[in-house]
Design an enzyme around this catalytic site. Sequence first.
Site, short mmCIF file in Angstrom:
data_model
loop_
_atom_site.label_atom_id
_atom_site.label_comp_id
_atom_site.label_asym_id
_atom_site.label_seq_id
_atom_site.Cartn_x
_atom_site.Cartn_y
_atom_site.Cartn_z
N THR A 166 0.85 -1.19 0.00
CA THR A 166 0.00 0.00 0.00
C THR A 166 0.89 1.24 0.00
O THR A 166 1.96 1.22 0.59
CB THR A 166 -0.88 0.00 1.27
N ARG A 194 -14.20 -6.84 -1.65
CA ARG A 194 -13.57 -6.61 -0.34
C ARG A 194 -13.00 -5.20 -0.30
O ARG A 194 -12.31 -4.75 -1.20
CB ARG A 194 -12.45 -7.62 -0.10
N GLY A 218 -0.54 -2.06 6.06
CA GLY A 218 -0.47 -3.31 6.82
C GLY A 218 -1.72 -4.14 6.63
O GLY A 218 -2.39 -4.04 5.61
#
Length: 316
Positions: A166, A194, A218
Amino acid sequence: MKPVIVVHGGAGRIFKEREEGSRAGVVRAALRGYGILKRGGSALDAVEEAVRSMEDDPHFNAGCGSVLNEKGEVEMDAIIMDGKTLESGAVSAVKCIANPIKLARLVMEKTKHMLLTDRGAHLFAQAMGIPETPGEKLITERSRERWKKNLEPDSNPEEFQKDLGTVGAVAIDSEGNVACATSTGGLSNKLIGRVGDTACIGSGGYADNQSGATSTTGHGESIMKVVLARLILYHMEQGLSPEMAADTALDYMKTRVGGLGGVIVVNNSGEWAARFSTKQMSWATVKDDQLHYGIYAGERHTKSVDEALTLESEGF
């Protein structure tokens, strides 16, 4: 106020052969964002530009380079937030868009809403004249190989989630305004639809001139459980430094829900931190015309901005 920018390219495990590209990518993003700040530009413009730079870099799990869902498609999430007004824009489960962070900013500035998802986000992108990028163009060979590997009967997708990637940026500009931006392709082989922490205000990022700004990375579901970005700002509001606030929040997430991650933080006086509980996190920051960057805990390289720009123009 002296401007500051901090960027991350994702917390987790960065494979050896990708370390150099990850370092170069976060450095490039930080320099681009700082260039805007140095010219008197806004924190919002700086974080958007930094994240856009990483969305265009296949080393990261955002934009081009995003991981694939269970059907082999790219679905991306992004958020941007203005610390001056607390306005925010986000998109989730978007496809066929090269720079979701740009669309998130348009949601913030052109609608009365804060989050658009899937088909609605797609229709809004069309209305805003954002060109459609064929899904295939966003898929790297590495993402496709990983997706296939995770389909094998004896595969362990959890193992691959450790290499997340990310991207995010936080900044404070010369006016003292802070902003954050975060963008991701999510988890490998995730269920269709999702949505993780990135698009959720207070989890994937938060910015408030009264305290500071943070962007997280994370395990998304863990980050959402503790509302990590807002939790860090809460600790700063209680008097903790950015580094202590980040460590305290990451420790809480680890002990309370077993989640690992990383964060970048800048407070309203320009102090910054880049902290992580994973093995690695690529990060870079520029303050006082000095560039700092690293991947491993304790690793911190320093160069002048002029030297870094010269090296970048020569291919780093």
